[in-house]
Motif scaffolding. Structure first.
Motif, mmCIF file in Angstrom:
data_model
loop_
_atom_site.group_PDB
_atom_site.id
_atom_site.type_symbol
_atom_site.label_atom_id
_atom_site.label_comp_id
_atom_site.label_asym_id
_atom_site.label_seq_id
_atom_site.Cartn_x
_atom_site.Cartn_y
_atom_site.Cartn_z
ATOM 1 N N GLY A 269 3.672 2.581 -18.768
ATOM 2 C CA GLY A 269 4.037 1.460 -19.051
ATOM 3 C C GLY A 269 5.200 0.843 -18.727
ATOM 4 N N GLY A 270 5.422 -0.585 -18.309
ATOM 5 C CA GLY A 270 6.649 -0.907 -17.535
ATOM 6 C C GLY A 270 6.175 -2.114 -16.878
ATOM 7 N N ASP A 271 7.261 -2.920 -16.205
ATOM 8 C CA ASP A 271 6.888 -3.909 -15.497
ATOM 9 C C ASP A 271 6.003 -3.671 -14.222
ATOM 10 O OD1 ASP A 271 8.653 -5.017 -17.176
ATOM 11 O OD2 ASP A 271 10.376 -5.092 -15.730
ATOM 12 N N THR A 272 5.223 -4.879 -14.093
ATOM 13 C CA THR A 272 4.461 -4.728 -12.761
ATOM 14 C C THR A 272 5.024 -5.328 -11.523
ATOM 15 O OG1 THR A 272 2.453 -5.065 -14.132
ATOM 16 C CG2 THR A 272 2.173 -5.702 -11.882
ATOM 17 N N VAL A 273 4.954 -4.798 -10.519
ATOM 18 C CA VAL A 273 5.384 -4.993 -9.078
ATOM 19 C C VAL A 273 4.182 -5.614 -8.514
ATOM 20 C CG1 VAL A 273 6.279 -4.310 -7.042
ATOM 21 C CG2 VAL A 273 7.098 -3.026 -8.929
ATOM 22 N N ARG A 274 4.402 -6.758 -7.756
ATOM 23 C CA ARG A 274 3.379 -7.475 -6.998
ATOM 24 C C ARG A 274 3.826 -7.722 -5.517
ATOM 25 N NH1 ARG A 274 -0.503 -11.286 -8.917
ATOM 26 N NH2 ARG A 274 0.653 -11.088 -11.037
ATOM 27 N N ARG A 275 2.690 -7.404 -4.881
ATOM 28 C CA ARG A 275 3.059 -7.641 -3.313
ATOM 29 C C ARG A 275 1.842 -8.131 -2.628
ATOM 30 N NH1 ARG A 275 7.497 -6.660 -4.629
ATOM 31 N NH2 ARG A 275 8.893 -5.058 -3.883
ATOM 32 N N PRO A 276 1.806 -9.232 -2.024
ATOM 33 C CA PRO A 276 0.727 -9.778 -1.307
ATOM 34 C C PRO A 276 0.739 -9.247 0.169
ATOM 35 C CG PRO A 276 2.901 -11.496 -1.198
ATOM 36 C CD PRO A 276 3.021 -10.254 -2.239
ATOM 37 N N LEU A 277 -0.483 -8.730 0.471
ATOM 38 C CA LEU A 277 -0.776 -8.298 1.627
ATOM 39 C C LEU A 277 -1.959 -8.861 2.500
ATOM 40 C CD1 LEU A 277 -0.580 -4.543 0.244
ATOM 41 C CD2 LEU A 277 1.049 -5.631 1.655
ATOM 42 N N GLY A 278 -1.835 -8.863 3.812
ATOM 43 C CA GLY A 278 -2.765 -9.410 4.521
ATOM 44 C C GLY A 278 -2.332 -9.831 6.018
ATOM 45 N N HIS A 279 -2.953 -10.097 6.954
ATOM 46 C CA HIS A 279 -2.508 -10.607 8.243
ATOM 47 C C HIS A 279 -1.839 -9.577 9.040
ATOM 48 C CE1 HIS A 279 -4.449 -14.372 7.682
ATOM 49 N NE2 HIS A 279 -3.810 -14.782 6.841
ATOM 50 N N GLY A 280 -2.002 -8.389 8.861
ATOM 51 C CA GLY A 280 -1.352 -7.180 9.440
ATOM 52 C C GLY A 280 -0.083 -6.689 9.048
ATOM 53 N N ASP A 281 -0.178 -6.889 7.587
ATOM 54 C CA ASP A 281 0.963 -6.358 6.692
ATOM 55 C C ASP A 281 0.827 -4.790 6.523
ATOM 56 O OD1 ASP A 281 2.002 -8.927 6.652
ATOM 57 O OD2 ASP A 281 1.160 -9.327 4.551
ATOM 58 N N LEU A 282 1.804 -3.940 6.299
ATOM 59 C CA LEU A 282 1.688 -2.625 5.924
ATOM 60 C C LEU A 282 2.401 -2.449 4.707
ATOM 61 C CD1 LEU A 282 1.417 0.140 6.893
ATOM 62 C CD2 LEU A 282 3.727 0.265 7.799
#
Length: 208
Positions: free
Chosen positions: A159-172
């Protein structure tokens, strides 16, 4: 396989080229877990998406869930250690990651799993890569994303805060340390109009 990918406005090249990994930015998540993120590591990523969508022998899976057998909401392909990868730039990416993380990981990335998210209805539920050594050892999973961006979410197991990372177009993104044991990640479904995405997950031996 027909695809309808809207290309990136910032990457119009068909030349596939990897950038330097010293541009990664690390975020400490806590409990010994961390992520490294490098947007646009692969130039020409939309061209790679088209090749992989057309050439990879994608397959659908069905899995038992409670009393039902349901379709896995994405297409899959897996390349074990020693299998030829479906494009030379993926060999280059795997080798570059192995060199860059050699001191921390202590071994090479050897396998590649591919997931094809055809639209916003495709997803992967909350999970950690805990089949095999990931259940008891620190390890790394490196994900290269091509195609339209989708949100990768991470949350602590307890439990805890959610981390969000958008990934696409060559992202690592690289998930390291205790991340597979102490955190979970997912690609949620979305009702927003979104194009297809392919993720390539590089793992060391014995981690799934």
């Amino acid at each position: 396989m027909a695809t309808h990918l809207q290309g990136s406005l910032f990457d119009q090249s068909d030349e596939l080229r990897l950038g330097a990994l010293d541009g990664t930015r690390r975020t400490e998540l806590g409990s010994g877990a961390w992520i490294d993120v490098l947007p646009g590591w692969l130039s020409g990523a939309d061209a790679l998406f088209e090749r992989l969508a057309a050439d990879v022998p994608w397959h659908a899976e069905r899995r038992k869930m409670y009393d039902n057998v349901v379709a896995v909401p994405r297409l899959l392909a897996h390349y074990s250690a020693g299998d030829p990868l479906p494009h030379p730039v993926l060999v280059e990416a795997r080798d570059a990651l192995s060199r860059h993380y050699a001191d921390e990981l202590g071994e090479r990335f050897t396998t590649a799993g591919l997931c094809y998210y055809r639209d916003g209805r495709d997803s992967v539920a909350w999970h950690g890569d805990r089949i095999g050594r990931g259940a008891r050892e620190d390890t790394m999973v490196a994900i290269l994303s091509v195609g339209a961006p989708r949100d990768l979410l991470l949350r602590p197991v307890h439990g805890g805060d959610t981390v969000r990372r958008p990934l696409g177009h060559g992202d690592l993104i690289v998930m390291g340390g205790s991340c597979q044991r102490t955190w979970e990640h997912c690609i949620p479904k979305t009702a927003r109009a979104t194009g297809p995405r392919i993720s390539i997950q590089f793992r060391p031996r014995g981690v799934r």
